[in-house]
Design a protein around this motif. Sequence first.
Motif, short mmCIF file in Angstrom:
data_model
loop_
_atom_site.label_atom_id
_atom_site.label_comp_id
_atom_site.label_asym_id
_atom_site.label_seq_id
_atom_site.Cartn_x
_atom_site.Cartn_y
_atom_site.Cartn_z
N LEU A 178 0.84 -1.20 0.00
CA LEU A 178 0.00 0.00 0.00
C LEU A 178 0.87 1.25 0.00
O LEU A 178 1.91 1.29 0.68
CB LEU A 178 -0.90 0.03 1.25
CG LEU A 178 -1.76 -1.21 1.54
CD1 LEU A 178 -2.64 -0.93 2.74
CD2 LEU A 178 -2.57 -1.61 0.34
N ASP A 179 0.44 2.27 -0.74
CA ASP A 179 1.20 3.53 -0.73
C ASP A 179 0.33 4.75 -0.49
O ASP A 179 0.86 5.84 -0.23
CB ASP A 179 2.00 3.69 -2.03
CG ASP A 179 1.13 3.97 -3.24
OD1 ASP A 179 -0.09 3.70 -3.17
OD2 ASP A 179 1.66 4.43 -4.26
N ARG A 180 -0.98 4.65 -0.59
CA ARG A 180 -1.87 5.76 -0.35
C ARG A 180 -3.08 5.28 0.47
O ARG A 180 -3.52 4.14 0.34
CB ARG A 180 -2.39 6.37 -1.66
CG ARG A 180 -1.31 7.01 -2.52
CD ARG A 180 -0.79 8.29 -1.90
NE ARG A 180 0.18 8.95 -2.77
CZ ARG A 180 1.49 8.72 -2.75
NH1 ARG A 180 1.99 7.83 -1.88
NH2 ARG A 180 2.30 9.37 -3.54
N LEU A 181 -3.62 6.20 1.28
CA LEU A 181 -4.84 5.95 2.03
C LEU A 181 -5.79 7.10 1.76
O LEU A 181 -5.41 8.28 1.88
CB LEU A 181 -4.55 5.87 3.54
CG LEU A 181 -3.66 4.72 4.01
CD1 LEU A 181 -3.33 4.89 5.49
CD2 LEU A 181 -4.34 3.39 3.78
N ILE A 182 -7.03 6.78 1.38
CA ILE A 182 -8.05 7.79 1.14
C ILE A 182 -9.05 7.69 2.27
O ILE A 182 -9.64 6.62 2.51
CB ILE A 182 -8.74 7.59 -0.22
CG1 ILE A 182 -7.73 7.78 -1.36
CG2 ILE A 182 -9.88 8.56 -0.40
CD1 ILE A 182 -6.97 6.54 -1.74
N LEU A 183 -9.25 8.79 2.99
CA LEU A 183 -10.20 8.83 4.10
C LEU A 183 -11.42 9.64 3.66
O LEU A 183 -11.29 10.80 3.24
CB LEU A 183 -9.57 9.49 5.34
CG LEU A 183 -8.71 8.58 6.23
CD1 LEU A 183 -7.45 8.13 5.50
CD2 LEU A 183 -8.35 9.29 7.53
N ASN A 184 -12.59 9.03 3.75
CA ASN A 184 -13.83 9.65 3.31
C ASN A 184 -14.78 9.73 4.50
O ASN A 184 -15.56 8.81 4.76
CB ASN A 184 -14.45 8.83 2.18
CG ASN A 184 -15.72 9.45 1.64
OD1 ASN A 184 -15.97 10.64 1.81
ND2 ASN A 184 -16.56 8.64 1.00
N PRO A 185 -14.75 10.84 5.25
CA PRO A 185 -15.63 10.97 6.41
C PRO A 185 -17.07 11.18 5.98
O PRO A 185 -17.34 11.62 4.85
CB PRO A 185 -15.08 12.21 7.14
CG PRO A 185 -14.40 13.00 6.07
CD PRO A 185 -13.87 12.00 5.08
N PRO A 186 -18.03 10.89 6.85
CA PRO A 186 -19.44 11.01 6.46
C PRO A 186 -19.88 12.46 6.21
O PRO A 186 -20.83 12.69 5.48
CB PRO A 186 -20.19 10.39 7.63
CG PRO A 186 -19.24 10.43 8.78
CD PRO A 186 -17.88 10.31 8.20
N ASP A 187 -19.20 13.44 6.81
CA ASP A 187 -19.67 14.83 6.68
C ASP A 187 -18.50 15.82 6.57
O ASP A 187 -18.56 16.92 7.12
CB ASP A 187 -20.55 15.20 7.88
CG ASP A 187 -19.85 14.95 9.20
OD1 ASP A 187 -18.68 14.49 9.19
OD2 ASP A 187 -20.46 15.21 10.26
N GLY A 188 -17.45 15.43 5.87
CA GLY A 188 -16.31 16.32 5.75
C GLY A 188 -15.55 16.09 4.46
O GLY A 188 -15.95 15.27 3.62
N PRO A 189 -14.44 16.81 4.28
CA PRO A 189 -13.66 16.68 3.04
C PRO A 189 -12.92 15.35 2.97
O PRO A 189 -12.54 14.77 3.99
CB PRO A 189 -12.69 17.85 3.12
CG PRO A 189 -12.54 18.14 4.57
CD PRO A 189 -13.87 17.84 5.18
N VAL A 190 -12.72 14.89 1.75
CA VAL A 190 -11.93 13.69 1.49
C VAL A 190 -10.44 14.03 1.66
O VAL A 190 -9.99 15.10 1.24
CB VAL A 190 -12.20 13.16 0.07
CG1 VAL A 190 -11.22 12.04 -0.30
CG2 VAL A 190 -13.63 12.65 -0.03
N GLU A 191 -9.69 13.11 2.28
CA GLU A 191 -8.25 13.29 2.46
C GLU A 191 -7.50 12.18 1.75
O GLU A 191 -7.90 11.02 1.81
CB GLU A 191 -7.87 13.26 3.94
CG GLU A 191 -8.26 14.49 4.72
CD GLU A 191 -7.73 14.44 6.14
OE1 GLU A 191 -7.82 15.46 6.83
OE2 GLU A 191 -7.20 13.38 6.56
N VAL A 192 -6.39 12.53 1.11
CA VAL A 192 -5.46 11.57 0.55
C VAL A 192 -4.18 11.67 1.37
O VAL A 192 -3.59 12.74 1.48
CB VAL A 192 -5.17 11.84 -0.93
CG1 VAL A 192 -4.18 10.80 -1.47
CG2 VAL A 192 -6.46 11.81 -1.74
N ARG A 193 -3.75 10.56 1.94
CA ARG A 193 -2.56 10.54 2.79
C ARG A 193 -1.51 9.60 2.22
O ARG A 193 -1.83 8.57 1.63
CB ARG A 193 -2.91 10.11 4.22
CG ARG A 193 -3.72 11.15 4.99
CD ARG A 193 -4.05 10.67 6.39
NE ARG A 193 -4.76 11.68 7.16
CZ ARG A 193 -4.20 12.51 8.03
NH1 ARG A 193 -2.89 12.43 8.27
NH2 ARG A 193 -4.93 13.40 8.69
#
Length: 427
Positions: free
Chosen positions: A207-222
Amino acid sequence: MSDSVIDLGVLRHGPDPAPSPRPPRTNGRQLRVALVALLALLTLAAAGAPQPRRSVVTLPAQPGADVLVDGDLAVVIEPTSTSNLQQRRLAAYRLPGGEPAWQAPLSADARYWGIFPLGELLVVTGFEIGPRGRDVTTIALDRATGAYRWQQPGSADRLVDGNLLLRSGGESEPSVLRVVDPCCGTVRWQLPATTAAIIPRETERGLDRLILNPPDGPVEVRDATTGAVLARADLRPADGGRFGLEVLDDLLLVIDRGSGAVTAYGLDQLDRRWIRPNVTVDFALDCGPVLCLRTGANQLQALDPATGEVRWSSDRWGWAWGAEDRLLANVVGGGNSPGRFVVLDAPTGQEVAVLGQWDLYRRDRGGPLTAVRKHPDGGVVVGEVDMRAGTVRKLDVLRDATGDCQVTDSHLLCVGPGTYRLWQLRR
């Protein structure tokens, strides 16, 4: 058998529901592919000159045990007794002879399903029974001796830099992410508990990237190796409706479930690349030089990844899996008759060849596909797939094998009568 880094995921064909289900995601763990097609339409050359007798190793493991073959070691997770199937141990055998190497006890109140090698370690994941019920746990053992190294909560995935990502929680409770050094379990970085959906990007090395998709906020790419935020953006539809995310290579697809729009963003900067309106998407697939969408109209669409333009579409194929500039696709329909798979030219969708009834196994992503099917006189036929030619070259007939196999660098591990057997492949 274990779901280990040898696996590519299992793709077995059954009756086609409507809409067609999404095939299992191929994850950068060992990947094992099983593709089943119609009656064999390939003629395999008859055996030529007599072959030398191959070496066969019998492993003292019952069918259904979790087995991993890694280089010169075969590792089995098995019950320690027939009266208590929950009490398990890890038993290792040296190859090519199959001599016992070491044994390591595992928790009596657990059920383990995953095992993969990582450098000098073996990493084992499973459920452990605790005060809160079933908790996922990961154990690291010394590969050479079976000695216990460390144990931590969460399921494990390898990262491209050789460290381990551990994830605990999820579903009905917040997820906790942390990255640890495999040598001793020391935490390299971690995130507070989050209710965000977590989508990894998998590569051949981990794995090299993690995408966090919260229910009520901005998407983050880490960055998965450091935890650093590479990009953050609010990708929710204007009407606030449901949407899904898909990671395909260097693109993040946002699928608007309301309007039917598909919008592609560059993964590391979340810059918008293109938008395709008015399409109902069941799922998306990485099809090599094209991007595949399975639509609600029961079509497989192949898009140009750079522009989103449709290269071709067909209602004949349920899904497709890419290899170089070829695709393996399954044929939709046929009622209760067996399904069949075809080889397609990815850029044009033109049918190149029809494969027969095979289970396909791969040692590593990008490696050769080993084909296995039952022989009418008993045992299994083993072949090697040539995607370029659309053919299967016969390698061997294993009379004592019954199937349920995994492939190593030069061996095939299959269930035999009452046990597992390891055959050396003739390539």
